[in-house]
Design an enzyme around this catalytic site. Structure first.
Site, mmCIF file in Angstrom:
data_model
loop_
_atom_site.group_PDB
_atom_site.id
_atom_site.type_symbol
_atom_site.label_atom_id
_atom_site.label_comp_id
_atom_site.label_asym_id
_atom_site.label_seq_id
_atom_site.Cartn_x
_atom_site.Cartn_y
_atom_site.Cartn_z
ATOM 1 C CB CYS A 187 7.519 5.024 0.544
ATOM 2 S SG CYS A 187 6.692 5.920 -0.761
ATOM 3 C CG ASP A 232 1.312 -0.345 -3.975
ATOM 4 O OD1 ASP A 232 1.111 0.665 -4.659
ATOM 5 O OD2 ASP A 232 2.386 -0.204 -2.993
ATOM 6 C CG HIS A 248 2.516 2.805 -1.773
ATOM 7 N ND1 HIS A 248 3.336 2.028 -2.296
ATOM 8 C CD2 HIS A 248 3.136 3.637 -1.118
ATOM 9 C CE1 HIS A 248 4.641 2.611 -2.196
ATOM 10 N NE2 HIS A 248 4.311 3.687 -1.478
#
Lengths: 90, 252
Positions: free
Chosen positions: B127, B187, B219
């Site tokens: 992330c 994503d 994601h």
């Protein structure tokens, strides 16, 4: 996605946290991954008192539709109370 | 080749010197027994220095690596619960890039100082940590770096966002080591187009890299405790990571 979307503001009032009531001075509103809610993204609100440390925080993680209903409800109640607020200001 | 995995490991919180010599908390996991090992600096995601990240750190040790995860939010919230620390860091605008680089440098030095280090160190981040893994590899001499769906290496963050993150693809020329990138096709941050732009920069500068985009994954597909978890992508992703670190970090 990690949205990073964050809004911060000063607030005045109190909240009840893990160790009881405390005064709050700051709020963060953000749309991002929740810690606990079973959703990829939630509307998150932190009511905080940074002067009292990171644990002085009340957090909610809301489904976006629920967050919108809550916001509308807050505005509706405040509008209904407008007369009372005006009288108190006099 | 002998199997580097081991059942015996030691994991514990430690204090290390981070950016500017500041003492910060870190979580260190190391395989027990003889032999020399490569090192991995695990860069936690935006929700912080949490249980999931510590589990990842132990997983690297179980696969024969010295692994350390610095608590990037220690300065703002020493000793706080990981979610409270993350909330404090977010409200303060996030982690400045310069401080991140200093903290990763300190974590890498702590690994290299261990008697069982083979002298090689890489990074992996998830992330926001994916972007920070790339940033560290463009700023420090490293042996390998893995970027798991890091947003804003390429692309401008949404307007009005107070966090201190900006695009860093212009640093690609300085990338010091091979890069493995793992992304999801669903994503949006980073989008497949942005991953394509990163690949273009890597190719242009003649860097060693492999980028994989997994179909049906979005994601955070590695996060087993979140609805975003995609077992197929995560399992293949872990295989890619073991192969990549095995090539660039493992060995005596």
């Amino acid at each position: 996605m990690c949205t990073y979307l964050t809004d911060t503001l000063a607030v005045r009032g109190s909240a009840k946290g893990a160790e009881g009531w405390f005064a709050v001075s700051d709020a963060s509103v953000y749309f991002d991954h929740p810690v606990h809610a079973a959703a990829e993204h939630t509307l998150n609100i932190d009511l905080r008192n940074p002067a009292a440390g990171p644990a002085a925080r009340v957090a909610v993680e809301l489904d976006p539709a629920a967050a919108r209903r809550l916001a509308e409800s807050i505005l509706k109640v405040l509008d209904s109370a407008a007369g009372t607020l005006a009288a108190a200001a006099r | 080749m002998t199997d580097p995995r081991t059942e015996a490991l030691q994991a514990e919180p430690v204090m290390i010197a981070g950016h500017g010599g500041d003492q910060i908390e870190a979580y260190l996991a190391q395989p027990l027994g003889d032999g020399l090992h490569g090192g991995v600096v695990v860069i936690h995601h935006m929700p912080g220095f949490d249980e999931g990240t510590k589990e990842i750190t132990r997983r690297f040790a179980a696969h024969g690596y010295l692994a350390i995860c610095p608590n990037l939010y220690w300065r703002e919230a020493p000793g706080a619960a990981s979610d409270d620390a993350a909330a404090t860091a977010r409200a303060n605008g996030g982690v400045p890039d310069e401080r991140l680089v200093g903290d990763v440098a300190g974590a890498a030095a702590a690994l290299k100082a261990l008697d069982s280090s083979n002298g090689r160190v890489g990074t992996i981040g998830y992330c926001s940590g994916g972007r920070q893994s790339f940033l560290a590899a463009c700023s420090l001499p490293l042996d390998a770096a893995v970027d798991c769906y890091g947003a804003f290496i390429v692309g401008i963050p949404p307007e009005g966002m107070p966090l201190r993150v900006g695009p860093i693809v212009h640093l690609t020329e300085q990338l010091s080591c091979p890069l493995l990138g793992l992304f999801g096709s669903e994503d949006q941050f980073p989008s497949p187009e942005q991953v394509g732009e990163l690949e273009q920069a890597l190719r242009h500068h003649g860097k060693t890299y492999e980028l994989h985009t997994f179909p049906g994954a979005g994601h955070a597909f590695f996060a087993a405790d979140r609805p975003a978890y995609r077992p197929d992508a995560a399992n293949e992703g872990w295989q890619r990571i073991w192969a990549f670190f095995g090539q660039h970090l493992a060995g005596t």
